[in-house]
Design a protein around this motif. Structure first.
Motif, PDB file in Angstrom:
ATOM      1  N   ARG A 165       0.819  -1.213   0.000  1.00 46.25           N
ATOM      2  CA  ARG A 165       0.000   0.000   0.000  1.00 46.25           C
ATOM      3  C   ARG A 165       0.850   1.258   0.000  1.00 46.25           C
ATOM      4  NH1 ARG A 165      -4.728  -1.022  -2.105  1.00 46.25           N
ATOM      5  NH2 ARG A 165      -5.932  -2.566  -0.982  1.00 46.25           N
ATOM      6  N   ARG A 166       1.829   1.316   0.901  1.00 46.99           N
ATOM      7  CA  ARG A 166       2.652   2.522   1.016  1.00 46.99           C
ATOM      8  C   ARG A 166       4.129   2.184   0.885  1.00 46.99           C
ATOM      9  NH1 ARG A 166      -0.707   6.186   5.513  1.00 46.99           N
ATOM     10  NH2 ARG A 166      -2.739   5.873   4.498  1.00 46.99           N
ATOM     11  N   SER A 167       4.388   1.340  -0.074  1.00 47.43           N
ATOM     12  CA  SER A 167       5.761   0.960  -0.386  1.00 47.43           C
ATOM     13  C   SER A 167       5.914   0.871  -1.896  1.00 47.43           C
ATOM     14  CB  SER A 167       6.109  -0.386   0.260  1.00 47.43           C
ATOM     15  OG  SER A 167       7.421  -0.790  -0.103  1.00 47.43           O
ATOM     16  N   PHE A 168       6.860   1.639  -2.453  1.00 45.28           N
ATOM     17  CA  PHE A 168       7.061   1.722  -3.896  1.00 45.28           C
ATOM     18  C   PHE A 168       8.514   1.449  -4.248  1.00 45.28           C
ATOM     19  CE2 PHE A 168       3.259   4.113  -3.138  1.00 45.28           C
ATOM     20  CZ  PHE A 168       2.492   3.971  -4.286  1.00 45.28           C
ATOM     21  N   HIS A 169       8.704   0.941  -5.448  1.00 48.78           N
ATOM     22  CA  HIS A 169      10.045   0.737  -5.999  1.00 48.78           C
ATOM     23  C   HIS A 169      10.165   1.562  -7.277  1.00 48.78           C
ATOM     24  CE1 HIS A 169      13.855  -1.250  -6.835  1.00 48.78           C
ATOM     25  NE2 HIS A 169      13.450  -1.391  -8.095  1.00 48.78           N
ATOM     26  N   LEU A 170      11.228   2.335  -7.370  1.00 47.11           N
ATOM     27  CA  LEU A 170      11.437   3.226  -8.511  1.00 47.11           C
ATOM     28  C   LEU A 170      12.664   2.778  -9.278  1.00 47.11           C
ATOM     29  CD1 LEU A 170      10.721   5.855 -10.061  1.00 47.11           C
ATOM     30  CD2 LEU A 170      12.188   7.090  -8.449  1.00 47.11           C
ATOM     31  N   GLY A 171      12.457   2.307 -10.504  1.00 43.16           N
ATOM     32  CA  GLY A 171      13.560   1.980 -11.391  1.00 43.16           C
ATOM     33  C   GLY A 171      13.870   3.168 -12.283  1.00 43.16           C
ATOM     34  N   ILE A 172      15.143   3.508 -12.416  1.00 42.60           N
ATOM     35  CA  ILE A 172      15.555   4.710 -13.150  1.00 42.60           C
ATOM     36  C   ILE A 172      16.692   4.361 -14.101  1.00 42.60           C
ATOM     37  CG2 ILE A 172      16.617   7.001 -12.967  1.00 42.60           C
ATOM     38  CD1 ILE A 172      15.343   7.318 -10.267  1.00 42.60           C
ATOM     39  N   GLU A 173      16.587   4.854 -15.324  1.00 39.31           N
ATOM     40  CA  GLU A 173      17.700   4.792 -16.264  1.00 39.31           C
ATOM     41  C   GLU A 173      18.095   6.207 -16.646  1.00 39.31           C
ATOM     42  OE1 GLU A 173      18.952   3.147 -20.730  1.00 39.31           O
ATOM     43  OE2 GLU A 173      17.015   2.577 -19.843  1.00 39.31           O
ATOM     44  N   LEU A 174      19.349   6.559 -16.380  1.00 36.83           N
ATOM     45  CA  LEU A 174      19.877   7.875 -16.731  1.00 36.83           C
ATOM     46  C   LEU A 174      20.734   7.754 -17.985  1.00 36.83           C
ATOM     47  CD1 LEU A 174      20.963   9.216 -13.220  1.00 36.83           C
ATOM     48  CD2 LEU A 174      18.812   9.609 -14.423  1.00 36.83           C
ATOM     49  N   ARG A 175      20.857   8.845 -18.702  1.00 33.24           N
ATOM     50  CA  ARG A 175      21.668   8.821 -19.922  1.00 33.24           C
ATOM     51  C   ARG A 175      23.134   8.615 -19.573  1.00 33.24           C
ATOM     52  NH1 ARG A 175      24.119  13.832 -20.642  1.00 33.24           N
ATOM     53  NH2 ARG A 175      23.118  15.604 -19.604  1.00 33.24           N
ATOM     54  N   SER A 176      23.848   8.016 -20.491  1.00 30.19           N
ATOM     55  CA  SER A 176      25.263   7.737 -20.269  1.00 30.19           C
ATOM     56  C   SER A 176      26.075   9.025 -20.367  1.00 30.19           C
ATOM     57  CB  SER A 176      25.760   6.716 -21.290  1.00 30.19           C
ATOM     58  OG  SER A 176      25.588   7.230 -22.609  1.00 30.19           O
ATOM     59  N   GLY A 177      27.273   8.980 -19.838  1.00 26.54           N
ATOM     60  CA  GLY A 177      28.191  10.112 -19.951  1.00 26.54           C
ATOM     61  C   GLY A 177      28.083  11.145 -18.855  1.00 26.54           C
ATOM     62  N   LEU A 178      27.203  10.924 -17.865  1.00 23.26           N
ATOM     63  CA  LEU A 178      27.070  11.884 -16.772  1.00 23.26           C
ATOM     64  C   LEU A 178      28.243  11.753 -15.806  1.00 23.26           C
ATOM     65  CD1 LEU A 178      23.277  11.518 -15.869  1.00 23.26           C
ATOM     66  CD2 LEU A 178      24.338  13.389 -17.135  1.00 23.26           C
ATOM     67  N   ALA A 179      28.723  12.879 -15.305  1.00 19.72           N
ATOM     68  CA  ALA A 179      29.717  12.848 -14.240  1.00 19.72           C
ATOM     69  C   ALA A 179      29.069  12.317 -12.971  1.00 19.72           C
ATOM     70  CB  ALA A 179      30.280  14.249 -14.009  1.00 19.72           C
ATOM     71  N   MET A 212       3.461  12.106  -3.433  1.00 22.89           N
ATOM     72  CA  MET A 212       2.673  11.177  -2.628  1.00 22.89           C
ATOM     73  C   MET A 212       1.740  11.952  -1.691  1.00 22.89           C
ATOM     74  SD  MET A 212       3.733   8.025  -3.354  1.00 22.89           S
ATOM     75  CE  MET A 212       5.096   7.283  -4.277  1.00 22.89           C
ATOM     76  N   PRO A 213       0.459  11.565  -1.614  1.00 20.36           N
ATOM     77  CA  PRO A 213      -0.461  12.273  -0.714  1.00 20.36           C
ATOM     78  C   PRO A 213      -0.189  12.000   0.758  1.00 20.36           C
ATOM     79  CG  PRO A 213      -1.558  10.397  -1.729  1.00 20.36           C
ATOM     80  CD  PRO A 213      -0.218  10.517  -2.392  1.00 20.36           C
ATOM     81  N   VAL A 214       0.496  10.885   1.073  1.00 26.07           N
ATOM     82  CA  VAL A 214       0.908  10.545   2.440  1.00 26.07           C
ATOM     83  C   VAL A 214       2.315   9.975   2.351  1.00 26.07           C
ATOM     84  CG1 VAL A 214      -1.410  10.142   3.366  1.00 26.07           C
ATOM     85  CG2 VAL A 214      -0.204   8.278   2.224  1.00 26.07           C
ATOM     86  N   PRO A 215       3.075   9.995   3.450  1.00 24.18           N
ATOM     87  CA  PRO A 215       4.426   9.422   3.402  1.00 24.18           C
ATOM     88  C   PRO A 215       4.386   7.949   3.018  1.00 24.18           C
ATOM     89  CG  PRO A 215       4.137  10.752   5.378  1.00 24.18           C
ATOM     90  CD  PRO A 215       2.779  10.633   4.744  1.00 24.18           C
ATOM     91  N   ALA A 216       5.337   7.544   2.171  1.00 19.66           N
ATOM     92  CA  ALA A 216       5.424   6.157   1.716  1.00 19.66           C
ATOM     93  C   ALA A 216       6.888   5.786   1.550  1.00 19.66           C
ATOM     94  CB  ALA A 216       4.680   5.979   0.388  1.00 19.66           C
ATOM     95  N   GLU A 217       7.180   4.508   1.752  1.00 18.79           N
ATOM     96  CA  GLU A 217       8.536   4.006   1.561  1.00 18.79           C
ATOM     97  C   GLU A 217       8.851   3.972   0.068  1.00 18.79           C
ATOM     98  OE1 GLU A 217      11.190  -0.045   2.385  1.00 18.79           O
ATOM     99  OE2 GLU A 217       9.019  -0.026   2.744  1.00 18.79           O
ATOM    100  N   LEU A 218      10.053   4.384  -0.289  1.00 16.13           N
ATOM    101  CA  LEU A 218      10.456   4.400  -1.693  1.00 16.13           C
ATOM    102  C   LEU A 218      11.871   3.864  -1.820  1.00 16.13           C
ATOM    103  CD1 LEU A 218       9.770   5.263  -4.634  1.00 16.13           C
ATOM    104  CD2 LEU A 218      10.862   7.459  -4.123  1.00 16.13           C
ATOM    105  N   THR A 219      12.016   2.721  -2.508  1.00 14.82           N
ATOM    106  CA  THR A 219      13.340   2.209  -2.816  1.00 14.82           C
ATOM    107  C   THR A 219      13.679   2.579  -4.249  1.00 14.82           C
ATOM    108  OG1 THR A 219      12.434   0.066  -3.525  1.00 14.82           O
ATOM    109  CG2 THR A 219      13.093   0.287  -1.215  1.00 14.82           C
ATOM    110  N   LEU A 220      14.959   2.742  -4.509  1.00 14.28           N
ATOM    111  CA  LEU A 220      15.401   3.234  -5.813  1.00 14.28           C
ATOM    112  C   LEU A 220      16.466   2.313  -6.375  1.00 14.28           C
ATOM    113  CD1 LEU A 220      15.981   6.898  -6.810  1.00 14.28           C
ATOM    114  CD2 LEU A 220      17.767   5.237  -7.280  1.00 14.28           C
ATOM    115  N   GLU A 221      16.380   2.062  -7.674  1.00 15.81           N
ATOM    116  CA  GLU A 221      17.349   1.201  -8.353  1.00 15.81           C
ATOM    117  C   GLU A 221      17.667   1.782  -9.718  1.00 15.81           C
ATOM    118  OE1 GLU A 221      17.484  -3.300 -10.355  1.00 15.81           O
ATOM    119  OE2 GLU A 221      15.573  -2.331  -9.821  1.00 15.81           O
ATOM    120  N   GLU A 222      18.961   1.908 -10.003  1.00 15.22           N
ATOM    121  CA  GLU A 222      19.367   2.254 -11.365  1.00 15.22           C
ATOM    122  C   GLU A 222      19.379   0.994 -12.213  1.00 15.22           C
ATOM    123  OE1 GLU A 222      22.130   5.252 -12.898  1.00 15.22           O
ATOM    124  OE2 GLU A 222      22.930   5.254 -10.860  1.00 15.22           O
TER     125      GLU A 222
END
Length: 463
Positions: free
Chosen positions: A401-415, A434-444
């Protein structure tokens, strides 16, 4: 021709833009665009006349001719400069899709419409990185001013145009903060208003209810996920509908029967699905039998083609393609819309001719349920790519309910420091929505290819 569809001129009540902005000073009004649209009034009227004639079966759809004129018309655009577009018959042409367009730095040369005002927009980005789309002035004028009129006429709504305000479109897109007012150059209907609502703010619901009660529009428009959030708030509060519109319109995604019934019961009026994409504008809308009639007065041809990877003869529920040459800035030839459909060219049970969709099986949008009445519409994140140029792709998955996973791809060549700053900024953007606090994990991660079924927003919560 219009007597059965529009209110008599003597019964039309009108409100001026200046009068409305006196009461709602935050509303924006583009006087330059209004003047340009009024210069297109005769074209808009002719387009409406053709639509009504087609709706009544008086004018059959003309067969689309793929000829040298068609080839010449699309030839300035890089995406059509391959040999196949100069030599092959229409049925042998390849299909296009969003992923293919993204492989071109500039797939369309909008300067081919030299001397014409050009408008730009962005696709929503729910199935891949947003595309920039271009509209010529002529195309934009008929799309902007006839879209909801066509929905009403196809849906069997009669006598429109009596009220001073024709429509209120409700959006959570922050680009429309403050709101917009748009007059109709034909004066067949009243003003159209776009109203921004921040559903994380409780007072926004009451503000919207007051605005609807004051403006009393004939049409209320929103995406299904926003309809759901608004409806659940008002139901929870025991509120009554602030108005009785002639119709409620849902667009941008599939409208499920359960939600349709609740909306119709709340507002006491028909609920109609409109079908459009940013790349081609209005494609069609529902008749009283709830079949989506496709508009061949603007677009040249619709087809159902096999889903990529499916059997060649499996077209009963294939993918819809549109060929649309009316927008010179961005003509589309056999363009895959991205929706699975049950398509037919036969006449409808309502008596109107095809082509039509007996069933639309794609375009669902999710609403995250965070529990205790808190809902999150992913459209809050529509500007993610615009605000974060380092971002290539992302996917937000609700694990609990209040736990999300965020997958992110960034462009290459960044410092290293650029990468870290981008990750922090993107994470903060998601958390702030988010309308209320929620857990958020992040993965590249690397997204190997979005595919036809890529979903940027997913939920694994089942109950």
């Amino acid at each position: 021709m219009h007597e059965d569809y529009f209110a008599p001129a003597s019964e039309r009540r009108r409100r001026t833009v200046d009068d409305l902005r006196t009461d709602y000073p935050s509303l924006e009004f583009d006087a330059e665009r209004d003047a340009a649209d009024r210069a297109e009034a005769s074209f808009i009227q002719a387009s409406l006349d053709e639509f009504i004639a087609r709706l009544n079966g008086r004018t059959p759809s003309a067969a689309f001719a793929w000829d040298n004129g068609s080839r010449e018309r699309i030839s300035p655009h890089p995406v059509y400069q391959r040999e196949v577009y100069r030599t092959r018959s229409f049925d042998d042409l390849p299909t296009l899709n969003r992923a293919m367009l993204r492989t071109y730095p500039t797939p369309f040369d909008y300067e081919a419409t030299a001397g014409s005002t050009v408008y730009t927009d962005r696709t929503s980005g729910t199935s891949g990185a947003p595309l920039t789309v271009y509209y010529s002035q002529t195309f934009m004028a008929q799309y902007l001013h006839l879209n909801m009129i066509k929905v009403a006429l196809a849906g069997g709504i009669e006598g429109i145009g009596r009220r001073p305000v024709f429509s209120v479109r409700i959006t959570d897109n922050q680009a429309y903060k403050g709101g917009v007012v748009i007059p109709n150059p034909l004066d067949l209907v009243g003003l159209s208003v776009i109203h921004h609502v921040d559903v994380t703010q409780g007072e926004a619901f009451e503000e919207l209810a007051r605005l609807l009660a004051d403006l009393d529009p004939e049409v209320v428009i929103a995406k299904p996920n926003l309809h759901k959030i608004l409806l659940e708030h008002w139901e929870r509060e025991g509120a009554e509908a602030p108005i009785r519109p002639l119709m409620v319109v849902s667009g941008g995604a599939m409208l499920l029967d359960e939600l349709r019934g609740r909306i119709g019961g709340f507002f006491g009026c028909p609920v109609i699905s409109a079908y459009a994409i940013s790349e081609a504008g209005y494609l069609g809308s529902e008749c009283p039998r709830r079949h989506i009639h496709l508009d061949e007065t603007v677009h040249e041809r619709f087809e159902s083609v096999p889903v990529e990877g499916a059997a060649e003869d499996d077209t009963a529920r294939g993918e819809l393609t549109v060929t649309s040459m009316s927008n010179d800035c961005m003509p589309l030839v056999r363009y895959r819309v991205g929706d699975l459909v049950d398509f037919t060219t036969e006449s409808c049970a309502c008596g109107r001719p095809g082509p039509l969709l007996r069933e639309l099986r794609g375009r669902t949008t999710i609403v995250f349920d965070l529990g205790n009445g808190f809902l999150l519409s992913p459209t809050r994140y529509m500007d993610m790519f615009k605000d974060n140029p380092e971002l290539v792709e992302y996917q937000l998955t609700q694990k609990q309910r209040r736990s999300f996973h965020l997958g992110i791809e960034l462009r290459s060549g960044l410092a290293a420091h650029e990468r870290e700053a981008a990750l922090v900024r993107i994470r903060n953007t998601v958390e702030a929505g988010m309308p209320v606090p929620a857990e958020l994990t992040l993965e590249e991660r690397v997204f190997e290819g979005e595919g036809a079924k890529f979903a940027r927003f997913r939920s694994e919560v089942t109950a």
